[in-house]
Design an enzyme around this catalytic site. Structure first.
Site, PDB file in Angstrom:
ATOM      1  N   ARG A 116       0.811  -1.192   0.000  1.00  0.00           N
ATOM      2  CA  ARG A 116       0.000   0.000   0.000  1.00  0.00           C
ATOM      3  C   ARG A 116       0.864   1.271   0.000  1.00  0.00           C
ATOM      4  O   ARG A 116       0.462   2.302  -0.470  1.00  0.00           O
ATOM      5  CB  ARG A 116      -0.906  -0.024   1.247  1.00  0.00           C
ATOM      6  CG  ARG A 116      -1.715   1.214   1.490  1.00  0.00           C
ATOM      7  CD  ARG A 116      -2.744   1.357   0.387  1.00  0.00           C
ATOM      8  NE  ARG A 116      -3.366   2.663   0.409  1.00  0.00           N
ATOM      9  CZ  ARG A 116      -2.807   3.770  -0.029  1.00  0.00           C
ATOM     10  NH1 ARG A 116      -1.591   3.764  -0.518  1.00  0.00           N
ATOM     11  NH2 ARG A 116      -3.467   4.915  -0.001  1.00  0.00           N
ATOM     12  N   TYR A 117       2.030   1.164   0.625  1.00  0.00           N
ATOM     13  CA  TYR A 117       2.922   2.319   0.751  1.00  0.00           C
ATOM     14  C   TYR A 117       4.171   2.066  -0.087  1.00  0.00           C
ATOM     15  O   TYR A 117       4.543   0.914  -0.313  1.00  0.00           O
ATOM     16  CB  TYR A 117       3.318   2.514   2.215  1.00  0.00           C
ATOM     17  CG  TYR A 117       2.144   2.781   3.124  1.00  0.00           C
ATOM     18  CD1 TYR A 117       1.595   4.055   3.195  1.00  0.00           C
ATOM     19  CD2 TYR A 117       1.579   1.771   3.889  1.00  0.00           C
ATOM     20  CE1 TYR A 117       0.501   4.307   4.015  1.00  0.00           C
ATOM     21  CE2 TYR A 117       0.489   2.019   4.710  1.00  0.00           C
ATOM     22  CZ  TYR A 117      -0.038   3.291   4.773  1.00  0.00           C
ATOM     23  OH  TYR A 117      -1.123   3.531   5.577  1.00  0.00           O
ATOM     24  N   ARG A 120       7.361  -0.084   1.793  1.00  0.00           N
ATOM     25  CA  ARG A 120       7.183  -1.148   2.779  1.00  0.00           C
ATOM     26  C   ARG A 120       5.938  -1.970   2.473  1.00  0.00           C
ATOM     27  O   ARG A 120       4.996  -1.472   1.860  1.00  0.00           O
ATOM     28  CB  ARG A 120       7.115  -0.572   4.189  1.00  0.00           C
ATOM     29  CG  ARG A 120       6.064   0.495   4.398  1.00  0.00           C
ATOM     30  CD  ARG A 120       6.529   1.461   5.487  1.00  0.00           C
ATOM     31  NE  ARG A 120       5.496   2.402   5.880  1.00  0.00           N
ATOM     32  CZ  ARG A 120       5.204   3.508   5.202  1.00  0.00           C
ATOM     33  NH1 ARG A 120       5.816   3.782   4.067  1.00  0.00           N
ATOM     34  NH2 ARG A 120       4.270   4.336   5.644  1.00  0.00           N
ATOM     35  N   CYS A 129      -4.240 -16.781  15.577  1.00  0.00           N
ATOM     36  CA  CYS A 129      -3.820 -15.924  16.687  1.00  0.00           C
ATOM     37  C   CYS A 129      -3.877 -16.740  17.976  1.00  0.00           C
ATOM     38  O   CYS A 129      -4.503 -17.794  18.018  1.00  0.00           O
ATOM     39  CB  CYS A 129      -4.746 -14.719  16.818  1.00  0.00           C
ATOM     40  SG  CYS A 129      -4.522 -13.498  15.513  1.00  0.00           S
ATOM     41  N   CYS A 133      -9.384 -10.989  19.013  1.00  0.00           N
ATOM     42  CA  CYS A 133      -9.958  -9.713  19.431  1.00  0.00           C
ATOM     43  C   CYS A 133     -11.301  -9.539  18.727  1.00  0.00           C
ATOM     44  O   CYS A 133     -11.395  -9.739  17.514  1.00  0.00           O
ATOM     45  CB  CYS A 133      -9.042  -8.557  19.036  1.00  0.00           C
ATOM     46  SG  CYS A 133      -7.323  -8.779  19.533  1.00  0.00           S
ATOM     47  N   CYS A 136     -11.410  -7.338  15.541  1.00  0.00           N
ATOM     48  CA  CYS A 136     -10.323  -7.625  14.593  1.00  0.00           C
ATOM     49  C   CYS A 136     -10.576  -7.017  13.219  1.00  0.00           C
ATOM     50  O   CYS A 136     -11.605  -7.248  12.599  1.00  0.00           O
ATOM     51  CB  CYS A 136     -10.145  -9.129  14.435  1.00  0.00           C
ATOM     52  SG  CYS A 136      -8.879  -9.562  13.224  1.00  0.00           S
ATOM     53  N   ARG A 138      -9.079  -7.799  10.596  1.00  0.00           N
ATOM     54  CA  ARG A 138      -8.967  -8.827   9.547  1.00  0.00           C
ATOM     55  C   ARG A 138      -9.811 -10.055   9.859  1.00  0.00           C
ATOM     56  O   ARG A 138      -9.459 -11.163   9.484  1.00  0.00           O
ATOM     57  CB  ARG A 138      -7.514  -9.237   9.353  1.00  0.00           C
ATOM     58  CG  ARG A 138      -6.813  -8.240   8.512  1.00  0.00           C
ATOM     59  CD  ARG A 138      -5.456  -8.614   8.014  1.00  0.00           C
ATOM     60  NE  ARG A 138      -4.763  -7.358   7.887  1.00  0.00           N
ATOM     61  CZ  ARG A 138      -3.826  -6.932   8.703  1.00  0.00           C
ATOM     62  NH1 ARG A 138      -3.380  -7.696   9.662  1.00  0.00           N
ATOM     63  NH2 ARG A 138      -3.310  -5.743   8.546  1.00  0.00           N
ATOM     64  N   ASP A 297     -11.702   0.311  13.118  1.00  0.00           N
ATOM     65  CA  ASP A 297     -12.079   0.165  11.712  1.00  0.00           C
ATOM     66  C   ASP A 297     -13.550  -0.228  11.549  1.00  0.00           C
ATOM     67  O   ASP A 297     -14.186  -0.705  12.491  1.00  0.00           O
ATOM     68  CB  ASP A 297     -11.201  -0.896  11.034  1.00  0.00           C
ATOM     69  CG  ASP A 297      -9.767  -0.420  10.851  1.00  0.00           C
ATOM     70  OD1 ASP A 297      -9.563   0.803  10.716  1.00  0.00           O
ATOM     71  OD2 ASP A 297      -8.862  -1.273  10.849  1.00  0.00           O
ATOM     72  N   ASP A 334      -7.376   4.627   9.852  1.00  0.00           N
ATOM     73  CA  ASP A 334      -7.032   3.907   8.630  1.00  0.00           C
ATOM     74  C   ASP A 334      -8.212   4.125   7.689  1.00  0.00           C
ATOM     75  O   ASP A 334      -9.324   3.664   7.954  1.00  0.00           O
ATOM     76  CB  ASP A 334      -6.787   2.420   8.928  1.00  0.00           C
ATOM     77  CG  ASP A 334      -5.637   1.874   8.098  1.00  0.00           C
ATOM     78  OD1 ASP A 334      -5.410   2.411   6.989  1.00  0.00           O
ATOM     79  OD2 ASP A 334      -4.981   0.920   8.533  1.00  0.00           O
ATOM     80  N   LYS A 341      -3.237   4.972   6.423  1.00  0.00           N
ATOM     81  CA  LYS A 341      -3.346   5.562   7.753  1.00  0.00           C
ATOM     82  C   LYS A 341      -3.247   7.082   7.670  1.00  0.00           C
ATOM     83  O   LYS A 341      -2.314   7.602   7.083  1.00  0.00           O
ATOM     84  CB  LYS A 341      -2.206   5.056   8.638  1.00  0.00           C
ATOM     85  CG  LYS A 341      -2.281   3.577   8.907  1.00  0.00           C
ATOM     86  CD  LYS A 341      -1.122   3.152   9.811  1.00  0.00           C
ATOM     87  CE  LYS A 341      -1.080   1.667   9.994  1.00  0.00           C
ATOM     88  NZ  LYS A 341      -0.652   0.963   8.770  1.00  0.00           N
TER      89      LYS A 341
HETATM   90  C1  LIG Z   1       0.131  -0.039   8.771  1.00  0.00           C
HETATM   91  C2  LIG Z   1       0.621  -0.553   7.518  1.00  0.00           C
HETATM   92  C3  LIG Z   1       1.977  -0.499   7.191  1.00  0.00           C
HETATM   93  C4  LIG Z   1       3.015   0.103   8.108  1.00  0.00           C
HETATM   94  O1  LIG Z   1       2.775   1.468   8.285  1.00  0.00           O
HETATM   95  P1  LIG Z   1       3.760   2.335   9.189  1.00  0.00           P
HETATM   96  O2  LIG Z   1       3.088   3.669   9.263  1.00  0.00           O
HETATM   97  O3  LIG Z   1       5.079   2.356   8.477  1.00  0.00           O
HETATM   98  O4  LIG Z   1       3.871   1.655  10.513  1.00  0.00           O
HETATM   99  C5  LIG Z   1       2.368  -0.997   5.975  1.00  0.00           C
HETATM  100  N1  LIG Z   1       1.462  -1.520   5.103  1.00  0.00           N
HETATM  101  C6  LIG Z   1       0.159  -1.578   5.392  1.00  0.00           C
HETATM  102  C7  LIG Z   1      -0.775  -2.140   4.386  1.00  0.00           C
HETATM  103  C8  LIG Z   1      -0.313  -1.108   6.608  1.00  0.00           C
HETATM  104  O5  LIG Z   1      -1.616  -1.186   6.894  1.00  0.00           O
END
Ligand SMILES: *Cc1c(COP(=O)(O)O)cnc(C)c1O
Length: 445
Positions: A116-117, A120, A129, A133, A136, A138, A297, A334, A341
């Protein structure tokens, strides 16, 4: 370490369990509670809980003996109980709830990997798990014992990561990665560490909270082979901070794993400024730094946990300046639909002109700051970091390679949001809709 004041508890029915068993995480896992009969041995169930526990198609219930022992048995509103024992509120249908509210599946180039980012990825390594929770995010994939990720999918994930050099941070989640068989976890970490461009590994886990006995020397010995490795745990209420959790965090800390905490803001559980202050201060005592406080969420069955967004901002306002800066998490929403986020914070900036900034401090005191009369910025032409364009806006996120070609698709309905500065690029699991694209700003079609 100075003696910490955190309690160690065991529900009366477990009093005669030998310590070797109680402290064995496998015993904890195989003695989890999930039925009306199980729970009635430990606490008095409400009618609402009984109704939920006997309902069909409810999101999986399972609670470790350790964690259920932290519940005050006579309090139907116990904050730990509310997190893990279902009530009839879960069966109430709720408009606006979404199965995959964060559109994670849409951002999965291969199954179980959410990209998504730009730099990372989130890697979902198991559906299991230690306990479940009720809110959850997910719940659509977690808990189903028949839906585990396959070896073939794991190889696809590794392959994608090898071909995607802008990924420098892999976040293992699930499910809970620390429920994996130790050998499997080690193999997973080793395979990721073989990829040279992956700089850091992260684990998101609630195992230290649900089952601190899992943090054995054997585990920390494995984890410390793969540094830099970071971990976020998930504590929502001060009652979860026990002597056992403190010990588990101490072991992880000694193994060089920096610990953060991600909480979810939950109505009736932790939607209180004073409680949150105690929580974050206690977390610092066990050397866990508060990282995120999440808005709940839009998940099916979790509507009764939602708070107004203003509550989260109010909590941050009650922390910042009032306690150690270290203790203040970032409050994030989110965004539904996959926007990612979004941090929200109290506003301290009142106005701004060319020469003056007007602000208020945490006590409401209004003050001004004089801007410099002249500003000589650094020279991007001679700056080696600017030249390397490590995080060139508009480029990041574009270069995911599958079958040797960069793929990118402009998200539907996101034309305005998509800008080259912010670089909102997405990957889709729906391969038909993928199209090859030249790399670099200005080439999007
Ligand atoms: C939360 C999340 C991350 C990590 O986000 P950070 O702000 O770097 O902690 C990476 N990918 C996805 C899809 C996420 O939901």
């Amino acid at each position: 370490m100075t003696a910490l004041p955190f309690p160690s508890k065991r529900a009366p029915i477990y009093r005669d369990v030998p310590d070797e068993k109680w402290n064995d995480w496998r015993w904890q896992l195989s003695n989890r509670l999930n039925s009306v009969e199980d729970f009635e041995k430990v606490l008095k169930l409400t009618d609402s809980e009984k109704k939920a526990l006997t309902a069909q198609d409810l999101f999986r219930v399972d609670i470790t003996p350790y964690f259920v022992s932290l519940v005050a048995p006579d309090d139907p509103y116990d904050p730990i109980r509310l997190q893990v024992i279902p009530t009839a509120n879960e069966i109430v249908p709720f408009t606006g709830m979404m199965e995959d509210s964060l559109a994670e599946d849409r951002h999965s180039p291969v199954p179980g990997l959410v990209h998504r980012y730009p730099d990372r990825v989130l890697m979902l390594v198991t559906t299991q798990c230690a306990s479940y929770c009720r809110y959850c995010t997910r719940s659509r994939i977690v808990g189903d014992p028949s839906a585990t990720f396959s070896r073939a999918e794991f190889e696809m994930q590794i392959n994608y990561l090898k071909k995607t050099p802008q990924v420098r941070d892999v976040l293992l989640s699930g499910g809970d990665p620390l429920t994996l068989a130790p050998k499997l976890l080690e193999e997973l970490l080793a395979r990721l560490r073989e990829i040279p461009h992956i700089e850091i590994l992260r684990i998101g886990s609630r195992v230290p909270v649900f089952m601190p006995m899992r943090v054995t020397e054997e585990l920390t010995n494995v984890l410390q082979k793969f540094h830099p490795l970071w971990m976020n745990i998930h504590v929502n209420h001060p009652n979860e901070i026990s002597a056992e959790l403190a010990e588990a965090c101490d072991k992880l800390g000694r193994a060089g794993v920096p610990l953060g905490n991600q909480s979810v803001l939950l109505a009736g559980v932790n939607d209180c400024v004073h409680l949150q202050r105690k929580l974050v201060q206690d977390l610092l005592r066990i050397r866990v730094r508060p990282y995120y406080l999440y808005q709940c969420d839009l998940v099916e069955g979790a509507g009764h946990f939602r708070t107004p967004v203003a509550k989260g901002i109010e909590i941050i306002e009650g922390l910042r300046g009032h306690t150690s800066g270290f203790a203040v998490p970032t409050f994030v929403v989110d965004a539904p639909g996959g926007g990612g986020k979004i941090p929200l914070a109290p506003n301290y900036l009142l106005s701004m002109s060319d020469h003056k900034v007007v602000m208020r401090n945490f006590e409401g005191f209004v003050t001004t700051y004089e801007e410099p009369l002249s500003y000589q910025p650094h020279n991007p032409e001679t700056c080696s970091y600017c030249k390397s364009k490590r995080m060139e806006p508009g480029q990041a996120g574009l270069t995911a390679l599958l079958d040797g070609e960069a793929m990118f698709i402009k998200p539907e309905g996101f034309d305005e949001l998509h800008n080259r500065e912010g670089g909102m690029h997405r990957l889709r699991s729906d391969q038909e809709k993928w199209k090859p694209l030249g790399i670099g700003p200005g080439k999007e079609t």
